[in-house]
Design a protein around this motif. Structure first.
Motif, PDB file in Angstrom:
ATOM      1  N   UNK A   1      13.301  -4.410   0.181  1.00 37.70           N
ATOM      2  CA  UNK A   1      12.158  -3.674   0.812  1.00 37.70           C
ATOM      3  C   UNK A   1      11.058  -3.651   0.162  1.00 37.70           C
ATOM      4  N   UNK A   2       9.900  -3.846   0.853  1.00 36.06           N
ATOM      5  CA  UNK A   2       8.634  -3.773   0.049  1.00 36.06           C
ATOM      6  C   UNK A   2       8.682  -2.499  -0.793  1.00 36.06           C
ATOM      7  N   UNK A   3       7.840  -2.331  -1.854  1.00 38.23           N
ATOM      8  CA  UNK A   3       7.972  -1.149  -2.790  1.00 38.23           C
ATOM      9  C   UNK A   3       6.408  -0.769  -2.891  1.00 38.23           C
ATOM     10  N   UNK A   4       6.252   0.553  -2.487  1.00 34.59           N
ATOM     11  CA  UNK A   4       4.618   1.019  -2.575  1.00 34.59           C
ATOM     12  C   UNK A   4       4.863   2.107  -3.513  1.00 34.59           C
ATOM     13  N   UNK A   5       3.725   2.239  -4.482  1.00 37.35           N
ATOM     14  CA  UNK A   5       3.731   3.498  -5.437  1.00 37.35           C
ATOM     15  C   UNK A   5       2.470   4.464  -5.083  1.00 37.35           C
ATOM     16  N   UNK A   6       3.039   5.354  -5.147  1.00 35.90           N
ATOM     17  CA  UNK A   6       1.936   6.490  -4.478  1.00 35.90           C
ATOM     18  C   UNK A   6       1.861   7.291  -5.579  1.00 35.90           C
ATOM     19  N   UNK A   7       0.438   7.388  -6.020  1.00 33.86           N
ATOM     20  CA  UNK A   7       0.213   8.459  -6.877  1.00 33.86           C
ATOM     21  C   UNK A   7      -0.896   7.776  -8.048  1.00 33.86           C
TER      22      UNK A   7
ATOM     23  N   UNK B   1      -7.835   2.631 -12.339  1.00 34.39           N
ATOM     24  CA  UNK B   1      -7.895   0.989 -12.300  1.00 34.39           C
ATOM     25  C   UNK B   1      -6.797   0.494 -13.310  1.00 34.39           C
ATOM     26  N   UNK B   2      -6.718   1.088 -14.394  1.00 33.36           N
ATOM     27  CA  UNK B   2      -5.607   0.449 -15.388  1.00 33.36           C
ATOM     28  C   UNK B   2      -4.127   0.717 -14.678  1.00 33.36           C
ATOM     29  N   UNK B   3      -3.882   1.770 -14.059  1.00 34.00           N
ATOM     30  CA  UNK B   3      -2.483   1.762 -13.316  1.00 34.00           C
ATOM     31  C   UNK B   3      -2.518   0.776 -12.067  1.00 34.00           C
ATOM     32  N   UNK B   4      -3.666   0.792 -11.410  1.00 35.82           N
ATOM     33  CA  UNK B   4      -3.692  -0.178 -10.391  1.00 35.82           C
ATOM     34  C   UNK B   4      -3.204  -1.758 -10.584  1.00 35.82           C
ATOM     35  N   UNK B   5      -3.817  -1.969 -11.784  1.00 28.61           N
ATOM     36  CA  UNK B   5      -3.611  -3.462 -12.294  1.00 28.61           C
ATOM     37  C   UNK B   5      -2.153  -3.597 -12.876  1.00 28.61           C
ATOM     38  N   UNK B   6      -1.560  -2.776 -13.398  1.00 24.09           N
ATOM     39  CA  UNK B   6      -0.094  -2.657 -13.785  1.00 24.09           C
ATOM     40  C   UNK B   6       0.849  -2.639 -12.566  1.00 24.09           C
ATOM     41  N   UNK B   7       0.244  -1.911 -11.734  1.00 30.10           N
ATOM     42  CA  UNK B   7       1.222  -2.047 -10.382  1.00 30.10           C
ATOM     43  C   UNK B   7       1.232  -3.421  -9.810  1.00 30.10           C
ATOM     44  N   UNK B   8       0.231  -4.036  -9.649  1.00 33.69           N
ATOM     45  CA  UNK B   8       0.126  -5.336  -9.351  1.00 33.69           C
ATOM     46  C   UNK B   8       1.011  -6.343 -10.031  1.00 33.69           C
ATOM     47  N   UNK B   9       0.760  -6.267 -11.508  1.00 34.85           N
ATOM     48  CA  UNK B   9       1.688  -6.993 -12.423  1.00 34.85           C
ATOM     49  C   UNK B   9       2.937  -6.691 -12.078  1.00 34.85           C
ATOM     50  N   UNK B  10       3.711  -5.496 -11.495  1.00 36.22           N
ATOM     51  CA  UNK B  10       4.931  -5.329 -11.488  1.00 36.22           C
ATOM     52  C   UNK B  10       5.207  -5.464 -10.054  1.00 36.22           C
ATOM     53  N   UNK B  11       4.444  -6.161  -9.305  1.00 35.87           N
ATOM     54  CA  UNK B  11       4.698  -6.760  -8.129  1.00 35.87           C
ATOM     55  C   UNK B  11       5.010  -5.832  -6.751  1.00 35.87           C
ATOM     56  N   UNK B  12       4.273  -4.604  -6.801  1.00 38.22           N
ATOM     57  CA  UNK B  12       4.299  -3.611  -5.726  1.00 38.22           C
ATOM     58  C   UNK B  12       3.567  -4.292  -4.501  1.00 38.22           C
ATOM     59  N   UNK B  13       4.060  -3.950  -3.206  1.00 37.05           N
ATOM     60  CA  UNK B  13       3.250  -4.415  -2.262  1.00 37.05           C
ATOM     61  C   UNK B  13       2.076  -3.692  -1.766  1.00 37.05           C
ATOM     62  N   UNK B  14       1.990  -2.563  -2.312  1.00 37.69           N
ATOM     63  CA  UNK B  14       0.671  -1.642  -1.939  1.00 37.69           C
ATOM     64  C   UNK B  14       0.692  -0.604  -3.119  1.00 37.69           C
TER      65      UNK B  14
END
Ligand code: FNR
Length: 400
Positions: free
Chosen positions: A252-258, A262-275
């Motif tokens: 399933x797509x993984x979304x990271x809430x919280x 910008x630093x954590x947004x970039x890391x989230x994208x690196x880790x392949x989250x959908x949103x």
């Protein structure tokens, strides 16, 4: 609020729902739903930050029809709005989460079910039917329990896992301390059974701690039953590797809430989250953080400026941005869209609707939001949510 001769309830804005919900809820339930952490500065800031953002309306742009239909994770929502996860909805209404699920389906928007639901996730799925639903996940120290929750959510037709990452420990909510907040005896944390979990009833945790048999919970005068529960059950050792682990056990797509920087947004994208879900948990965790709407522009900019990093994880072509916190007007949603959000979530207003009228109350709240958004779009000269642009808003530091 408009009150009819027979004393009927005729709310004309979301604040009216809140006022009436307060009258109908117990002090404990209202305290749990409404409060923020510590001095509640962030809770207030979530609202106030919207007031500092100005709209720049355009005219003569045929707004006789307004399109709110939005695509989300490959599905359709009838507006760019979703129901945020909020725990223990049976405190608001006997039908709790099932009423919210039916309302969200009726209105055509996604619902996110909390791990801390007072209704089993399967029962909520049944009520949601063909409606779009996501499951919000807290990771427990007992990993097996966590895996079971994910598997059950998959089997019950939830379309995404929303991993909440802003609760490594429970925020200090003083209303809950003052009110000695616990779940009433007739309610349980229904996604768990007593055998595997041992603490489905928070009141049990409190009583056990009181009589000295609940050493695990470490309950002191300065901790509520809920914080004792959270701090003893949730895994506070999560890292970015947890996202990789999660992606390895679910398709399933993984979304990271919280996400709040910008630093954590970039890391989230690196880790392949959908949103990413830009959120400060409705001001209930770290007091003193900015409002999500304040940090949204810098997050949007950082993601746009930095190219997607190559990694061995499956990368979504474009990571969506969802936001919540203090959204109480259709114009708030318009501002969030203009600043780069793809979806906007509401938490407390749904609880107020639930307290005021169960399923119908939630339908009414979501319909009011839709009407307000439609009107705000018309008055701003915008006839399609897909066309809302950054030019539609002016931040306080920007020239007129
Ligand atoms: C929450 N929130 C929340 N978030 C989450 O990820 N899991 C949860 O179980 C809960 N529970 C919860 C309970 C209550 C009573 C509230 C008010 C909030 C946070 C929620 O999803 C959302 O981030 C905020 O509520 C958004 O702010 P507004 O819309 O309430 O201002």
């Amino acid at each position: 609020m408009a009150v009819s001769a027979n004393g009927g309830f005729h709310p004309i804005n979301l604040d009216d729902y809140e006022a009436t919900a307060k009258e109908r809820l117990t002090t404990q339930a209202h305290g749990y739903f409404s409060s923020g952490a510590n001095d509640q500065w962030t809770l207030r800031e979530n609202r106030e930050a919207f007031n500092r953002i100005r709209l720049r309306p355009r005219v003569l742009n045929d707004v006789s029809k307004v399109n709110l239909n939005t695509s989300i994770l490959g599905h359709t929502s009838t507006m760019p709005v979703l129901v945020a996860p909020t725990g223990m909805q049976k405190l608001a209404h006997p039908e709790g989460e099932t009423a919210t699920a039916r309302a969200a389906r009726e209105v055509g928007v996604p619902m996110t079910l909390s791990t801390m639901s007072t209704t089993p996730l399967e029962e909520v799925a049944e009520s949601s039917g063909k409606g779009l639903r996501f499951f919000q996940l807290y990771v427990f120290q007992q990993r097996e329990l966590t895996v079971q929750l994910i598997k059950r959510a998959e089997a019950a037709g939830y379309s995404a896992i929303v991993l909440t990452v802003d609760v490594p420990a429970m925020g200090r909510r003083e209303a809950d301390l003052r009110n000695h907040f616990t779940l009433p005896p007739h309610l349980t944390l229904a996604n768990f059974d007593e055998e595997t979990h041992g603490a489905t009833r928070l009141c049990g945790a409190r009583e056990a701690a009181r009589d000295g048999s609940g050493g695990d919970f470490g309950l002191a005068d300065t901790k509520s039953a809920l914080s004792a529960y959270v701090n003893s059950m949730y895994d506070g050792s999560l890292t970015w590797k947890t996202i990789d682990w999660l992606k390895s056990i679910t398709a399933l797509p993984v979304i990271v809430k919280g996400i709040m920087t910008p630093e954590d947004a970039l890391l989230a994208r690196e880790h392949g989250v959908s949103a990413i879900w830009v959120s400060n948990h409705g001001g209930r965790q770290l007091d003193g953080v900015d409002a999500p709407i304040t940090v949204l522009p810098s997050i949007k900019q950082a993601l746009a400026e930095k190219p997607v990093m190559e990694s061995h994880f499956r990368m979504p072509t474009r990571m969506a941005i969802w936001v919540d916190g203090g959204v109480r007007r259709g114009s708030d949603i318009l501002k969030a869209l203009a600043l780069g959000a793809d979806m906007v979530a509401v938490g407390r207003p749904v609880l107020w609707g639930l307290a005021c009228g169960g399923q119908q109350g939630v339908v009414d709240v979501l319909s009011m939001i839709r009407e307000e958004l439609t009107l705000a779009m018309k008055l701003a000269g915008c006839n399609d949510v897909k066309k809302v642009s950054r030019q539609l808003v002016r931040l306080a530091h920007e020239p007129v």
